[in-house]
Write an enzyme that holds these catalytic residues in place. Sequence first.
Site, PDB file in Angstrom:
ATOM      1  N   SER A   1       0.798  -1.225   0.000  1.00 12.29           N
ATOM      2  CA  SER A   1       0.000   0.000   0.000  1.00 12.29           C
ATOM      3  C   SER A   1       0.831   1.276   0.000  1.00 12.29           C
ATOM      4  O   SER A   1       0.368   2.306  -0.468  1.00 12.29           O
ATOM      5  CB  SER A   1      -0.959  -0.007   1.191  1.00 12.29           C
TER       6      SER A   1
ATOM      7  N   HIS B   1      -5.481  -3.125  -2.705  1.00  8.40           N
ATOM      8  CA  HIS B   1      -5.184  -2.159  -3.770  1.00  8.40           C
ATOM      9  C   HIS B   1      -5.115  -2.795  -5.153  1.00  8.40           C
ATOM     10  O   HIS B   1      -4.876  -2.102  -6.138  1.00  8.40           O
ATOM     11  CB  HIS B   1      -3.865  -1.443  -3.471  1.00  8.40           C
TER      12      HIS B   1
ATOM     13  N   LYS C   1     -11.659   0.992  -1.561  1.00 11.18           N
ATOM     14  CA  LYS C   1     -10.671   1.531  -2.497  1.00 11.18           C
ATOM     15  C   LYS C   1     -11.262   1.553  -3.906  1.00 11.18           C
ATOM     16  O   LYS C   1     -12.135   2.358  -4.171  1.00 11.18           O
ATOM     17  CB  LYS C   1      -9.364   0.781  -2.337  1.00 11.18           C
TER      18      LYS C   1
HETATM   19  C1  PLP Z   1      -6.900   0.009   3.402  1.00  7.60           C
HETATM   20  C2  PLP Z   1      -6.330  -1.315   3.699  1.00  7.60           C
HETATM   21  C3  PLP Z   1      -6.911  -2.159   4.651  1.00  7.60           C
HETATM   22  C4  PLP Z   1      -8.038  -1.708   5.533  1.00  7.60           C
HETATM   23  O1  PLP Z   1      -9.236  -1.713   4.851  1.00  7.60           O
HETATM   24  P1  PLP Z   1     -10.433  -0.827   5.431  1.00  7.60           P
HETATM   25  O2  PLP Z   1     -11.636  -1.353   4.756  1.00  7.60           O
HETATM   26  O3  PLP Z   1     -10.109   0.574   5.061  1.00  7.60           O
HETATM   27  O4  PLP Z   1     -10.457  -1.057   6.909  1.00  7.60           O
HETATM   28  C5  PLP Z   1      -6.404  -3.422   4.800  1.00  7.60           C
HETATM   29  N1  PLP Z   1      -5.348  -3.839   4.084  1.00  7.60           N
HETATM   30  C6  PLP Z   1      -4.721  -3.036   3.195  1.00  7.60           C
HETATM   31  C7  PLP Z   1      -3.553  -3.550   2.436  1.00  7.60           C
HETATM   32  C8  PLP Z   1      -5.203  -1.747   2.982  1.00  7.60           C
HETATM   33  O5  PLP Z   1      -4.569  -0.944   2.143  1.00  7.60           O
END
Ligand code: PLP
Length: 392
Positions: free
Chosen positions: A176, A204, A236
Site C-alpha cells: 500500500s 489495492h 478503495k
Molecule cells: C486500506 C487497507 C486495509 C483496511 O481496509 P479498510 O476497509 O479501510 O479497513 C487493509 N489492508 C490493506 C492492504 C489496505 O490498504
Amino acid sequence: MSFDLAARLAARRAENLYRQRPLLESPQGPEVVVDGQPLLAFCNNDYLGLANHPQVIEAWRAGALKWGVGGGASHLVIGHSGPHHALEEALADLTGRPRALLFTTGYMANLGAVTALVGQGDTVLEDRLNHASLLDAGLLSGARFNRYLHNDATSLAKRLEKATGNTLVVTDGVFSMDGDIADLPALAREAKAKGAWLMVDDAHGFGPLGAHGGGIVEHFGLSQADVPVLVGTLGKAFGTAGAFVAGSEELIESLIQFARPYIYTTSQPPALACATLKSLELLRSEHWRREHLKTLIRQFRQGAEQIGLELMDSFTPIQPIMIGDAGRAVRLSQMLRERGLMVTAIRPPTVPAGSARLRVTLTAAHSEAQVQLLLEGLADCFQQLGAEPSHA
Ligand SMILES: *Cc1c(COP(=O)(O)O)cnc(C)c1O
C-alpha cells in the site's frame, strides 16, 4: 498519576511526525475542496473513480428506499439481508472462489481471518511491509509471529523451516505504501512446499489489476490451491466501504463460526451492499477505466523520470516519490499545496524510518492534463526546495 499526553504530543511534533486531518468539503474526485481551499488531489484510493459515480449513488438511494439504512443486527442474528447475500455471491464470482464473506471493514476482515485460522502453537509469517491491520492480526492471534524480508521468497523459506503448527503466510497483494506487487507465484510455491497456507490482502489490486479487475490473483492466474485465503476491501477501487474474504466452502463456514470481528458486529447497511453491487458491475465491465489509468501511470512515470524524481518499482496506481527525511517530505507537500496540488507526505511509523515519501495515487477520474499539472508543480517545488537551506 499522569499519562503525560502533552509531552508525548510535543515529542511527536518535534520529530515532524505529528498527524493532522485535512477536512474534505466535497465528494472524492480529482478536484476537491480541503480546509476551504480548492485543490487538485492525488491522494485517495478511489482508483477507478467510482466513489462519486451517479449510478452507484442511485443504487444506494434505491437500496435505502427498499431496505432502509441500518443493518439492524449482526449477520448471525437478523442482520444478514438479501443485498449482503447477493453481494457475497457476486464477489465469489469475481474471485472465482466457491464462497465469499462480507466484513464491515478491511481491518476487521484481516483480524477475523488470521485469528480464526491460527492461535497458540501455530505460526504466522508476514512480509515486513504488510499493512498494519495484518501485523496487528498476527500479534492478536497468539500464534508465533515472524516477519520475512520484503517480498523475499528465500527469506520466507528460511522461516518456514522453523515453523510449527498450522502455518499461515500473509502478504499484501499490492503494497500500500510502495505500490510494488507481491511475487505471489514464488511465495505460493514456498508455502505449498511446506503445507502452509497463503493469505493475500489485495486491497489495492482489485479493480486496477487483472483483465477484469480480479486483482493480483487474476494478474498471475493463481488458483485457490495457490492462495487459499483471499481478502479484498471495498473502500478503495470499489468506491464504497467494507471488505470480503473469498475461499473454500469450509473456510467461509469456519469464519462464520470462529471469526470474532465477523460475529460480534452489526452488518453493514444493506443499501451500501446495493451500491457495491453496482460498482462491482462497473469495475468488471468498464475496461476503459483500467486502460486510462495505465496511460496516466505511464505518463506520470515518464514525466517524473525526466524531472529526476526517485520513483519506486511500481506499475500500479500507487506511485510514491521517495524523499527520505520526514521534514523534507512535509515541506514538499506544503509547497505543492500552495500551488493548489494535494499530495500526502507519508512518514514513519507508517513507513520505515528514513523512508518518508510523497504518496502519489492516480485514478481513472484524472485527466492527462491534470497529471501534467502535477508534473509541472513537482518540477517547480523540487527546484525551489533544492535552493533552500536543508531541513534535515
Ligand atoms: C486500506 C487497507 C486495509 C483496511 O481496509 P479498510 O476497509 O479501510 O479497513 C487493509 N489492508 C490493506 C492492504 C489496505 O490498504
